[in-house]
Motif scaffolding. Sequence first.
Motif, PDB file in Angstrom:
ATOM      1  N   LEU A 242       0.837  -1.195   0.000  1.00  0.00           N
ATOM      2  CA  LEU A 242       0.000   0.000   0.000  1.00  0.00           C
ATOM      3  C   LEU A 242       0.876   1.251   0.000  1.00  0.00           C
ATOM      4  O   LEU A 242       0.645   2.189  -0.780  1.00  0.00           O
ATOM      5  CB  LEU A 242      -0.928   0.001   1.214  1.00  0.00           C
ATOM      6  CG  LEU A 242      -1.833   1.226   1.372  1.00  0.00           C
ATOM      7  CD1 LEU A 242      -2.795   1.345   0.194  1.00  0.00           C
ATOM      8  CD2 LEU A 242      -2.621   1.167   2.685  1.00  0.00           C
ATOM      9  N   GLY A 243       1.898   1.264   0.867  1.00  0.00           N
ATOM     10  CA  GLY A 243       2.795   2.406   0.916  1.00  0.00           C
ATOM     11  C   GLY A 243       3.492   2.644  -0.410  1.00  0.00           C
ATOM     12  O   GLY A 243       3.700   3.792  -0.826  1.00  0.00           O
ATOM     13  N   SER A 244       3.855   1.557  -1.103  1.00  0.00           N
ATOM     14  CA  SER A 244       4.485   1.697  -2.416  1.00  0.00           C
ATOM     15  C   SER A 244       3.537   2.377  -3.402  1.00  0.00           C
ATOM     16  O   SER A 244       3.972   3.159  -4.255  1.00  0.00           O
ATOM     17  CB  SER A 244       4.890   0.325  -2.959  1.00  0.00           C
ATOM     18  OG  SER A 244       5.900  -0.262  -2.159  1.00  0.00           O
ATOM     19  N   PRO A 249       6.838   3.534   0.932  1.00  0.00           N
ATOM     20  CA  PRO A 249       6.663   2.159   1.413  1.00  0.00           C
ATOM     21  C   PRO A 249       6.931   2.019   2.908  1.00  0.00           C
ATOM     22  O   PRO A 249       7.864   2.614   3.447  1.00  0.00           O
ATOM     23  CB  PRO A 249       7.702   1.368   0.605  1.00  0.00           C
ATOM     24  CG  PRO A 249       8.037   2.238  -0.564  1.00  0.00           C
ATOM     25  CD  PRO A 249       7.881   3.642  -0.086  1.00  0.00           C
ATOM     26  N   GLY A 250       6.107   1.210   3.560  1.00  0.00           N
ATOM     27  CA  GLY A 250       6.332   0.850   4.951  1.00  0.00           C
ATOM     28  C   GLY A 250       6.617  -0.631   5.054  1.00  0.00           C
ATOM     29  O   GLY A 250       6.918  -1.298   4.069  1.00  0.00           O
ATOM     30  N   THR A 258      13.599   8.243   1.627  1.00  0.00           N
ATOM     31  CA  THR A 258      13.136   7.873   0.294  1.00  0.00           C
ATOM     32  C   THR A 258      13.572   8.945  -0.697  1.00  0.00           C
ATOM     33  O   THR A 258      13.502  10.145  -0.399  1.00  0.00           O
ATOM     34  CB  THR A 258      11.603   7.729   0.272  1.00  0.00           C
ATOM     35  OG1 THR A 258      11.220   6.656   1.142  1.00  0.00           O
ATOM     36  CG2 THR A 258      11.094   7.430  -1.134  1.00  0.00           C
ATOM     37  N   TRP A 259      14.007   8.513  -1.875  1.00  0.00           N
ATOM     38  CA  TRP A 259      14.515   9.430  -2.886  1.00  0.00           C
ATOM     39  C   TRP A 259      13.362  10.079  -3.648  1.00  0.00           C
ATOM     40  O   TRP A 259      12.478   9.400  -4.150  1.00  0.00           O
ATOM     41  CB  TRP A 259      15.416   8.685  -3.859  1.00  0.00           C
ATOM     42  CG  TRP A 259      15.932   9.490  -5.009  1.00  0.00           C
ATOM     43  CD1 TRP A 259      15.652   9.306  -6.327  1.00  0.00           C
ATOM     44  CD2 TRP A 259      16.843  10.603  -4.935  1.00  0.00           C
ATOM     45  NE1 TRP A 259      16.332  10.234  -7.087  1.00  0.00           N
ATOM     46  CE2 TRP A 259      17.062  11.034  -6.251  1.00  0.00           C
ATOM     47  CE3 TRP A 259      17.473  11.261  -3.876  1.00  0.00           C
ATOM     48  CZ2 TRP A 259      17.894  12.112  -6.549  1.00  0.00           C
ATOM     49  CZ3 TRP A 259      18.310  12.330  -4.171  1.00  0.00           C
ATOM     50  CH2 TRP A 259      18.514  12.748  -5.490  1.00  0.00           C
ATOM     51  N   TYR A 266      16.437  13.502  -0.708  1.00  0.00           N
ATOM     52  CA  TYR A 266      15.746  12.502   0.101  1.00  0.00           C
ATOM     53  C   TYR A 266      14.768  13.188   1.061  1.00  0.00           C
ATOM     54  O   TYR A 266      14.972  14.330   1.464  1.00  0.00           O
ATOM     55  CB  TYR A 266      16.758  11.689   0.919  1.00  0.00           C
ATOM     56  CG  TYR A 266      17.551  10.688   0.115  1.00  0.00           C
ATOM     57  CD1 TYR A 266      17.124   9.373  -0.009  1.00  0.00           C
ATOM     58  CD2 TYR A 266      18.744  11.055  -0.509  1.00  0.00           C
ATOM     59  CE1 TYR A 266      17.850   8.448  -0.733  1.00  0.00           C
ATOM     60  CE2 TYR A 266      19.480  10.138  -1.236  1.00  0.00           C
ATOM     61  CZ  TYR A 266      19.026   8.836  -1.346  1.00  0.00           C
ATOM     62  OH  TYR A 266      19.755   7.923  -2.073  1.00  0.00           O
ATOM     63  N   PHE A 267      13.702  12.457   1.419  1.00  0.00           N
ATOM     64  CA  PHE A 267      12.788  12.928   2.465  1.00  0.00           C
ATOM     65  C   PHE A 267      12.586  11.816   3.477  1.00  0.00           C
ATOM     66  O   PHE A 267      12.799  10.632   3.162  1.00  0.00           O
ATOM     67  CB  PHE A 267      11.448  13.391   1.884  1.00  0.00           C
ATOM     68  CG  PHE A 267      10.650  12.320   1.172  1.00  0.00           C
ATOM     69  CD1 PHE A 267       9.782  11.469   1.861  1.00  0.00           C
ATOM     70  CD2 PHE A 267      10.749  12.169  -0.209  1.00  0.00           C
ATOM     71  CE1 PHE A 267       9.050  10.498   1.211  1.00  0.00           C
ATOM     72  CE2 PHE A 267      10.015  11.187  -0.884  1.00  0.00           C
ATOM     73  CZ  PHE A 267       9.167  10.354  -0.166  1.00  0.00           C
ATOM     74  N   TYR A 268      12.186  12.195   4.702  1.00  0.00           N
ATOM     75  CA  TYR A 268      11.951  11.172   5.730  1.00  0.00           C
ATOM     76  C   TYR A 268      10.605  10.505   5.449  1.00  0.00           C
ATOM     77  O   TYR A 268       9.551  11.136   5.518  1.00  0.00           O
ATOM     78  CB  TYR A 268      11.989  11.745   7.148  1.00  0.00           C
ATOM     79  CG  TYR A 268      12.037  10.625   8.167  1.00  0.00           C
ATOM     80  CD1 TYR A 268      13.227   9.934   8.400  1.00  0.00           C
ATOM     81  CD2 TYR A 268      10.895  10.195   8.834  1.00  0.00           C
ATOM     82  CE1 TYR A 268      13.283   8.870   9.278  1.00  0.00           C
ATOM     83  CE2 TYR A 268      10.942   9.125   9.727  1.00  0.00           C
ATOM     84  CZ  TYR A 268      12.136   8.467   9.941  1.00  0.00           C
ATOM     85  OH  TYR A 268      12.194   7.397  10.804  1.00  0.00           O
ATOM     86  N   THR A 269      10.664   9.234   5.139  1.00  0.00           N
ATOM     87  CA  THR A 269       9.511   8.511   4.607  1.00  0.00           C
ATOM     88  C   THR A 269       8.280   8.608   5.504  1.00  0.00           C
ATOM     89  O   THR A 269       7.177   8.932   5.041  1.00  0.00           O
ATOM     90  CB  THR A 269       9.884   7.024   4.418  1.00  0.00           C
ATOM     91  OG1 THR A 269      11.128   6.927   3.727  1.00  0.00           O
ATOM     92  CG2 THR A 269       8.810   6.290   3.650  1.00  0.00           C
TER      93      THR A 269
END
Length: 547
Positions: A242-244, A249-250, A258-259, A266-269
């Motif tokens: 679901l996260g993808s 993604p979790g 995540t890029w 990058y950001f903190y997912t």
Amino acid sequence: MFLRSRRRAVAAAASALALTLGLTACGDDSDPAEELSANRAGAMESYNVGDQFKATEPISFSMLYNNHPNYPLKNDWLFWQELTKRTNVTLEPSAVPLSDYEQKRSVLISAGDAPLIIPKTYHPQENAFVSSGAILPVSDYIDLMPNFKDKIAKWNMAPEINGLRQSDGKFYLLPGLHEKPWQDYSLVVRTDILQELGLQTPKTWDEVYTMLKAMKARYPDLYPFTDRYSQPKPTANLWNILGSSYGAPGGWGFNHATWDAAAGKYFYTAASPQWKAWVEYLNKLVSEKLLDPESFTQTDDQARSKLATGKSFVITGNAQALVNDYRPDLSKNPAAKLVKIPLPVGPAGEVNPAPRTENGVMISSKAKDNKNFVAMMQFIDWLFYSDSGQEFARWGIEGTTFTRDASGKPQLADDVNVIGLHPNAPKHLQKDFGFYNGIFAYGGKPELVQSFFSPEEQEYQAVVGARQPAPWVAPPPAPFTDEEREQATLWETTLRDYVDQQTLRFILGQRPLSEWDAYVNELKSKNMDQYMELQQKAYDRYKKEHG
């Protein structure tokens, strides 16, 4: 990286490939491969792509073994016997139950007691063992592995390989290599219930919600969706797929950073709007009693039991779970029809979130002092990366476990079953012979990877495989130094535990989503911003040093 001009991308790939195929890291004039004159016992003098590896004398290697409950280890498997016959190598597996594998692996490596060969390791799990020197910088020795090098070059996999590199320019994991991405997990749905309700197979997560609402309206006393894969992390599969679909993604697919190809950073997912969006989606499913709240804590057997007894109609799974678990579970209900639907599309668009790298092999640093070290690297190269080794690990022995059709394509022997291909056959390829084992049989060309796929699974792969690769799957390298890794690991542990805990609270309604900003601030208090500064610093440094 995906938004760069074609010329820049090609140039970057060429530069990366040169680094990938080199034996030494920048600034290191020594060649580790030249220092192995005392470690060539049993090695072939000449070993190239397409050669059958066979040690010049009988040798053995210790190996950590992830013991899968669906096909428990047997010492008399034909796999072991034939492997020794073909290679003159005997593997000595140290079996660890699947449920304890990661913890036991960490304990053994930390104590210096790990076997020489440590398979079934998913990047970035190897990062935790780099600074101690407990595992080998395998990139120093890939000139001993012609098949590995050949596939990287032919399949243009330099970006994926370079994503494994540490700050010293080296990588410490030999990953499984796929020529094409293979996305396996999705929703498994009772299509007879869809037919009963007059519904089409859902193509998006919004349509999944509509489907679940219709199921709930018709069967108000049950949760239409219950899930498994909750041990040791809550619904590790559902949060991943679901996260993808939302771009964050979790679960199994979680990375702290995540890029973002569009922004070039990058950001903190788990603090992103994308993460919040799928948390809101699951919160809606739970609050409307469409998703069983026990999905996040129950065992796989409990989830399967609910599906088998008609207390639920939807679960997550892959092709093997569908054939080996769910359909046999429902065999007493002949009207029940189960299908793994193509991964529903979310806000991230029609992307294929599967990487081209798989779980892989770490090598204990003790191995380089073993007199048979060169032979071991040749052996690993043949078994895991040669066409013949990959076919052997997957299919077994021609004339015993498989035959070939007129075109030379392998076909399962009539008296052998696997993934339901010959359900009435007396023998099982995995359980009775040890082939198609998740320790050895992964990666390869699509025709090999999909060689056991049923027609319905091939249809699934045709749909999902036509989608564009997700832009975060092969991010640019941003490796930490040893000191940064030590600090980052402490932050990651605290952050990950808090992310899992609070995400679950939001989903279950134990914490209102109106407190999202407070949650983000709590992550900041646990060094989220410092972590991302470290990540960006690592990215900028690597880009400057290696291009």
